[in-house]
Design a protein around this motif. Structure first.
Motif, PDB file in Angstrom:
ATOM      1  N   HIS A 161     -50.569  47.374  64.419  1.00 55.92           N
ATOM      2  CA  HIS A 161     -50.161  48.551  63.656  1.00 55.92           C
ATOM      3  C   HIS A 161     -48.641  48.602  63.461  1.00 55.92           C
ATOM      4  O   HIS A 161     -48.161  48.985  62.392  1.00 55.92           O
ATOM      5  N   LEU A 162     -47.913  48.222  64.481  1.00 55.54           N
ATOM      6  CA  LEU A 162     -46.451  48.230  64.375  1.00 55.54           C
ATOM      7  C   LEU A 162     -45.972  47.180  63.377  1.00 55.54           C
ATOM      8  O   LEU A 162     -45.084  47.443  62.560  1.00 55.54           O
ATOM      9  N   THR A 163     -46.583  46.004  63.425  1.00 57.08           N
ATOM     10  CA  THR A 163     -46.225  44.945  62.472  1.00 57.08           C
ATOM     11  C   THR A 163     -46.589  45.359  61.056  1.00 57.08           C
ATOM     12  O   THR A 163     -45.818  45.139  60.115  1.00 57.08           O
ATOM     13  N   HIS A 164     -47.757  45.956  60.891  1.00 57.82           N
ATOM     14  CA  HIS A 164     -48.188  46.416  59.562  1.00 57.82           C
ATOM     15  C   HIS A 164     -47.192  47.442  59.008  1.00 57.82           C
ATOM     16  O   HIS A 164     -46.810  47.372  57.838  1.00 57.82           O
ATOM     17  N   ALA A 165     -46.756  48.358  59.845  1.00 58.24           N
ATOM     18  CA  ALA A 165     -45.800  49.375  59.403  1.00 58.24           C
ATOM     19  C   ALA A 165     -44.488  48.732  58.958  1.00 58.24           C
ATOM     20  O   ALA A 165     -43.927  49.097  57.911  1.00 58.24           O
ATOM     21  N   LYS A 166     -44.008  47.765  59.717  1.00 55.41           N
ATOM     22  CA  LYS A 166     -42.775  47.069  59.344  1.00 55.41           C
ATOM     23  C   LYS A 166     -42.958  46.303  58.038  1.00 55.41           C
ATOM     24  O   LYS A 166     -42.058  46.286  57.192  1.00 55.41           O
ATOM     25  N   THR A 167     -44.110  45.669  57.880  1.00 55.45           N
ATOM     26  CA  THR A 167     -44.384  44.902  56.664  1.00 55.45           C
ATOM     27  C   THR A 167     -44.412  45.807  55.445  1.00 55.45           C
ATOM     28  O   THR A 167     -43.755  45.535  54.434  1.00 55.45           O
ATOM     29  N   VAL A 168     -45.184  46.889  55.528  1.00 49.06           N
ATOM     30  CA  VAL A 168     -45.287  47.807  54.395  1.00 49.06           C
ATOM     31  C   VAL A 168     -43.924  48.430  54.104  1.00 49.06           C
ATOM     32  O   VAL A 168     -43.528  48.560  52.935  1.00 49.06           O
ATOM     33  N   SER A 169     -43.176  48.774  55.131  1.00 46.54           N
ATOM     34  CA  SER A 169     -41.840  49.322  54.941  1.00 46.54           C
ATOM     35  C   SER A 169     -40.947  48.337  54.185  1.00 46.54           C
ATOM     36  O   SER A 169     -40.236  48.718  53.245  1.00 46.54           O
ATOM     37  N   GLY A 170     -40.987  47.091  54.590  1.00 50.56           N
ATOM     38  CA  GLY A 170     -40.174  46.070  53.927  1.00 50.56           C
ATOM     39  C   GLY A 170     -40.558  45.866  52.478  1.00 50.56           C
ATOM     40  O   GLY A 170     -39.696  45.774  51.592  1.00 50.56           O
ATOM     41  N   VAL A 171     -41.863  45.808  52.219  1.00 44.93           N
ATOM     42  CA  VAL A 171     -42.349  45.632  50.850  1.00 44.93           C
ATOM     43  C   VAL A 171     -41.971  46.840  49.995  1.00 44.93           C
ATOM     44  O   VAL A 171     -41.545  46.698  48.845  1.00 44.93           O
ATOM     45  N   MET A 172     -42.094  48.026  50.567  1.00 43.34           N
ATOM     46  CA  MET A 172     -41.710  49.229  49.828  1.00 43.34           C
ATOM     47  C   MET A 172     -40.223  49.196  49.485  1.00 43.34           C
ATOM     48  O   MET A 172     -39.820  49.601  48.396  1.00 43.34           O
ATOM     49  N   GLY A 173     -39.413  48.698  50.387  1.00 46.76           N
ATOM     50  CA  GLY A 173     -37.987  48.577  50.119  1.00 46.76           C
ATOM     51  C   GLY A 173     -37.698  47.646  48.959  1.00 46.76           C
ATOM     52  O   GLY A 173     -36.829  47.920  48.119  1.00 46.76           O
ATOM     53  N   ILE A 174     -38.442  46.557  48.891  1.00 44.22           N
ATOM     54  CA  ILE A 174     -38.273  45.601  47.783  1.00 44.22           C
ATOM     55  C   ILE A 174     -38.631  46.262  46.454  1.00 44.22           C
ATOM     56  O   ILE A 174     -37.896  46.137  45.471  1.00 44.22           O
ATOM     57  N   PHE A 175     -39.739  46.968  46.418  1.00 45.68           N
ATOM     58  CA  PHE A 175     -40.135  47.656  45.175  1.00 45.68           C
ATOM     59  C   PHE A 175     -39.155  48.771  44.818  1.00 45.68           C
ATOM     60  O   PHE A 175     -38.881  49.012  43.645  1.00 45.68           O
ATOM     61  N   ALA A 176     -38.611  49.448  45.822  1.00 44.83           N
ATOM     62  CA  ALA A 176     -37.648  50.520  45.568  1.00 44.83           C
ATOM     63  C   ALA A 176     -36.395  49.984  44.893  1.00 44.83           C
ATOM     64  O   ALA A 176     -35.815  50.650  44.033  1.00 44.83           O
ATOM     65  N   GLU A 177     -35.981  48.790  45.278  1.00 42.06           N
ATOM     66  CA  GLU A 177     -34.785  48.197  44.666  1.00 42.06           C
ATOM     67  C   GLU A 177     -34.938  48.092  43.149  1.00 42.06           C
ATOM     68  O   GLU A 177     -33.971  48.253  42.420  1.00 42.06           O
TER      69      GLU A 177
ATOM     70  N   HIS B 291     -37.422  49.970  41.258  1.00 40.55           N
ATOM     71  CA  HIS B 291     -37.891  51.216  40.638  1.00 40.55           C
ATOM     72  C   HIS B 291     -37.064  52.459  40.970  1.00 40.55           C
ATOM     73  O   HIS B 291     -37.128  53.446  40.230  1.00 40.55           O
ATOM     74  N   ASP B 292     -36.361  52.447  42.101  1.00 37.30           N
ATOM     75  CA  ASP B 292     -35.658  53.654  42.544  1.00 37.30           C
ATOM     76  C   ASP B 292     -34.518  53.252  43.491  1.00 37.30           C
ATOM     77  O   ASP B 292     -34.516  53.613  44.665  1.00 37.30           O
ATOM     78  N   PRO B 293     -33.556  52.476  42.991  1.00 40.24           N
ATOM     79  CA  PRO B 293     -32.540  51.882  43.870  1.00 40.24           C
ATOM     80  C   PRO B 293     -31.699  52.882  44.661  1.00 40.24           C
ATOM     81  O   PRO B 293     -31.130  52.516  45.685  1.00 40.24           O
ATOM     82  N   GLU B 294     -31.663  54.117  44.235  1.00 41.18           N
ATOM     83  CA  GLU B 294     -30.905  55.135  44.974  1.00 41.18           C
ATOM     84  C   GLU B 294     -31.648  55.617  46.215  1.00 41.18           C
ATOM     85  O   GLU B 294     -31.059  56.283  47.068  1.00 41.18           O
ATOM     86  N   ARG B 295     -32.955  55.280  46.304  1.00 39.66           N
ATOM     87  CA  ARG B 295     -33.766  55.823  47.410  1.00 39.66           C
ATOM     88  C   ARG B 295     -34.519  54.736  48.178  1.00 39.66           C
ATOM     89  O   ARG B 295     -35.627  54.948  48.658  1.00 39.66           O
ATOM     90  N   VAL B 296     -33.914  53.579  48.317  1.00 40.69           N
ATOM     91  CA  VAL B 296     -34.563  52.472  49.026  1.00 40.69           C
ATOM     92  C   VAL B 296     -34.945  52.892  50.445  1.00 40.69           C
ATOM     93  O   VAL B 296     -36.071  52.638  50.898  1.00 40.69           O
ATOM     94  N   ASP B 297     -34.034  53.538  51.146  1.00 44.34           N
ATOM     95  CA  ASP B 297     -34.329  53.937  52.526  1.00 44.34           C
ATOM     96  C   ASP B 297     -35.498  54.914  52.596  1.00 44.34           C
ATOM     97  O   ASP B 297     -36.327  54.830  53.498  1.00 44.34           O
TER      98      ASP B 297
END
Length: 169
Positions: free
Chosen positions: A23-39, A41-47
């Motif tokens: 579960h911890l690895t999955h959370a880190k993975t999804v977080s990382g992927v979301m950051g890539i997509f944010a760059e 679609h929404d670069p001001e809100r990557v975090d």
């Protein structure tokens, strides 16, 4: 007053409710992927996107039968911002939640949650254990094998792609 945690605070929050490595690895993975997509679609809100990815399954380990419902309760008790709560609840739309993904970030979270599981399983059977040499063609072969990573719903992956107007090929 409701707040948006930093990524480090999100990790600490997640670890209060999750301890299993998967579960911890999955959370880190999804977080990382979301950051890539944010760059893109929404670069001001990557975090922010990364925080949502980190916390999306906050309740799954302790309350799998109440997934997304318990998450709403937990997040409200923690006084997290409603935008995080809505995003978390919407990633289970049609599965364990009636909260529909509205924003592009929520639609991407819905799409990548299940897809990262399939990709992770595909990587584990590769000699390199890496995504760097994983080709789409190879992943699509695995996608078409219902017995491979049987816990990853192909229907949910397809629905996520459809919601984003992306063709799986």
């Amino acid at each position: 007053m409701a707040y948006i945690p930093t990524i480090d605070q999100a990790w600490e929050i997640l670890c209060r409710y999750n301890s299993e490595a998967f579960h911890l690895t999955h959370a880190k993975t999804v977080s990382g992927v979301m950051g890539i997509f944010a760059e893109k679609h929404d670069p001001e809100r990557v975090d922010f996107w990364r925080v949502v990815g980190m916390l999306h399954d906050i309740d799954f380990e302790l309350y799998p039968e109440e997934h997304c419902k318990k998450g709403v309760e937990i997040m409200r008790e923690l006084d997290l911002d409603e935008s995080i709560i809505h995003a978390m609840a919407s990633h289970g739309f049609g599965i364990c939640s009636d909260v529909e993904p509205e924003h592009i970030m929520e639609k991407i979270l819905f799409a990548v949650d299940e897809l990262t599981g399939l990709i992770g399983a595909a990587v584990m059977v590769r000699p390199s254990k890496s995504t760097k040499d994983l080709e789409v063609k190879s992943l699509m072969k695995k996608f078409k094998q219902p017995s491979f990573a049987a816990g990853c719903s192909r229907e949910v992956i397809q629905k996520g792609a459809d919601n984003l107007g992306v063709e799986l090929r």
